[in-house]
Each structure stands twice: as C-alpha cells, then as structure tokens.
Motif scaffolding. Structure first.
Motif, short mmCIF file in Angstrom:
data_model
loop_
_atom_site.label_atom_id
_atom_site.label_comp_id
_atom_site.label_asym_id
_atom_site.label_seq_id
_atom_site.Cartn_x
_atom_site.Cartn_y
_atom_site.Cartn_z
N UNK A 83 2.12 -71.62 48.66
CA UNK A 83 0.83 -72.66 48.97
C UNK A 83 1.83 -73.34 49.83
N UNK A 84 1.11 -74.00 50.90
CA UNK A 84 2.02 -74.76 52.00
C UNK A 84 1.08 -75.92 52.44
N UNK A 85 1.69 -76.99 52.73
CA UNK A 85 1.02 -78.02 53.26
C UNK A 85 0.58 -77.77 54.66
N UNK A 117 -5.37 -65.18 53.71
CA UNK A 117 -4.86 -66.59 54.03
C UNK A 117 -6.17 -67.49 53.39
N UNK A 118 -6.08 -68.30 52.52
CA UNK A 118 -7.06 -69.22 52.13
C UNK A 118 -6.79 -70.74 52.63
N UNK A 119 -7.63 -71.54 53.22
CA UNK A 119 -7.20 -73.02 53.76
C UNK A 119 -8.07 -73.76 53.15
N UNK A 179 -11.82 -71.95 54.41
CA UNK A 179 -11.83 -71.00 55.22
C UNK A 179 -10.87 -69.81 54.69
N UNK A 180 -10.82 -68.76 55.06
CA UNK A 180 -10.09 -67.65 54.69
C UNK A 180 -9.81 -66.72 55.80
N UNK A 181 -8.84 -65.84 56.21
CA UNK A 181 -8.62 -64.82 57.16
C UNK A 181 -7.92 -63.68 56.53
N UNK A 205 -6.06 -79.89 52.95
CA UNK A 205 -4.60 -79.96 52.91
C UNK A 205 -3.61 -78.94 52.88
N UNK A 206 -3.88 -77.82 52.55
CA UNK A 206 -2.95 -76.63 52.16
C UNK A 206 -3.72 -75.31 52.83
N UNK A 207 -2.56 -74.45 53.07
CA UNK A 207 -2.56 -73.01 53.50
C UNK A 207 -2.12 -72.14 52.48
N UNK A 208 -2.79 -71.43 51.89
CA UNK A 208 -2.31 -70.40 51.05
C UNK A 208 -2.27 -68.97 51.67
N UNK A 209 -1.12 -68.59 51.72
CA UNK A 209 -0.63 -67.26 52.38
C UNK A 209 0.43 -66.26 51.60
#
Length: 235
Positions: A74-76, A9-11, A207-209, A14-18
């Motif tokens: 891609x999410x807000x 997951x990449x942050x 950030x990413x996890x 404004x966004x979270x990519x998961x």
C-alpha cells in the motif's frame, strides 16, 4: 475454475495498492521492526533486510501464484511512500471466501489508510472477483484493528478462545509469547451498501489494472523510508 488472483493494482483517491518491488525492501524492514508490529503479528523479530528482500522479491508473489491469496504493498498516491501492506490469505476458491490481514507503517497511522485500503480490496474482491465473504480476525486487545473492521462495516461474529499468540515486551526488553482470544469479523457483498459515509471521507475504490498496464506506466520515484513510530498498528 479460477484458482489464482490476477496480478493487479488497485487505486483509490489517496492510495495505490500494487505488488511488492525491490525498491520497497528498506521501508518494509523499517515498518516490520516497529515494536507494535512485533507485538501483534507473527513476523520474525528482528525483521532483517534479508527477510524483507525475500518477502518483497519472492514470498509475497508466491502467495498469488500458488493460489493461496494476494499480497499488495500500500503506497501513497502522491509521494509513493510505503504506507503498509494488505494480505489476502487462506483463500477457498470453491466457496469464494478469504481472510484479510493488514499492517500500517507507524508514520501513516491515524490517517484512515488501513480502512481505505481494506475497503478498496473488499470492493475489488466482491465486484470483480465475485467473492462472497471476507473475514478478519483481530486479537482481543488490538482495539486499533477492531476500529478498522467496524469502520468499513464488518460484523462481529464471535470469539475464538485462546486461538492466537501475541508478544509482550518486558522491562528487560525481552519479548515473550502470550496466548489471547481472536475476534472474528466478516464482510459480505451486501455490507458494502453501508460504506457510503466512508466514501465521503476518504474516497471510493475507483480503478484497477493488470501487470501489462503497470508496465506501460512511467517509472515511479524511489520510495521513502518510514521513520515516525508513534501510533498503534493494525493487524
């Protein structure tokens, strides 16, 4: 040699990519049925809930596990609404190169989300995965997608003549396939040095996890359905 991307997951600010989830199915179907998504991409039309469920639950995850690439929803960050999707594909693990494609929901266009998400993936790809080249291909008339490439610092390398098929809709509502050229763009690690201005406007990748870290987070609220259909799509 590593031949699959991590479950990541990449942050950004404004966004979270998961990875896609079951809760994304309705919003994904709404987004992919937008007429401009139909025009510029090869997705099925109409794009049914069955199509969306198959992609969200299986197809998108298989891209990663099979080593072909990586698909991220891609999410807000604040609302958790589905903004779009980013897809790494045709990955060459020997040369550390891959191609990126992206779609933005109609309600989210014009906010810089496509550029922000693609740039975040590029940073992660170069800095964490040690890739050496990211390639984009845009249809000759898809100016919105070309603006995304330019905004994040991509270099136009040339034209693949008659290399893509787009769809045009006639007065009777029937969609027809039409041949078109593709413009080839590339982004290299050193090109990211030119992205500072974009950071000031939209915030940098920060950030990413991995899957274990995601499982430890609290549950997110259900995703809202995208309903505004008024701006051009990016590929």
């Amino acid at each position: 040699m590593t031949t699959t991307f991590p479950d990541v997951t990449i942050s950004t600010d404004r966004l979270v990519l998961r990875p896609f989830e079951e809760e994304d199915v309705t919003a994904l179907a709404e987004m992919m049925n937008d007429e401009q998504v139909t025009a510029w991409t090869p997705v099925p039309h109409p794009y049914t809930l069955t199509d969306a469920r198959a992609w969200a639950a299986h197809g998108s995850h298989a891209e990663r596990t099979a080593g072909r690439g990586l698909v991220l929803a891609v999410t807000e960050f604040l609302t958790h609404r589905l903004v779009g999707t980013v897809h790494l594909r045709d990955t060459d693990w020997r040369t550390r190169t891959t191609e990126i494609r992206y779609v933005t929901a109609p309600w989210a266009r014009g906010e810089g989300y496509a550029s922000e998400s693609v740039l975040a993936v590029a940073r992660w790809l170069f800095r964490e995965q040690r890739f050496e080249r990211l390639e984009l291909r845009t249809a000759a008339d898809n100016t919105a997608s070309q603006q995304v490439a330019q905004k994040i610092g991509c270099i136009s390398e040339g034209v693949l003549r008659n290399a893509w098929t787009v769809r045009t809709q006639g007065a009777d509502g029937v969609w027809t396939d039409t041949r078109t050229d593709l413009i080839v763009w590339s982004l290299l690690p050193e090109d990211l040095d030119d992205a500072d201005a974009f950071d000031e406007a939209y915030g940098a990748y920060d950030a990413y996890d991995n899957a274990e870290a995601r499982d430890a987070r609290t549950a997110r609220p259900a995703h809202a359905v995208a309903t505004d259909w008024n701006r051009p799509v990016t590929r």
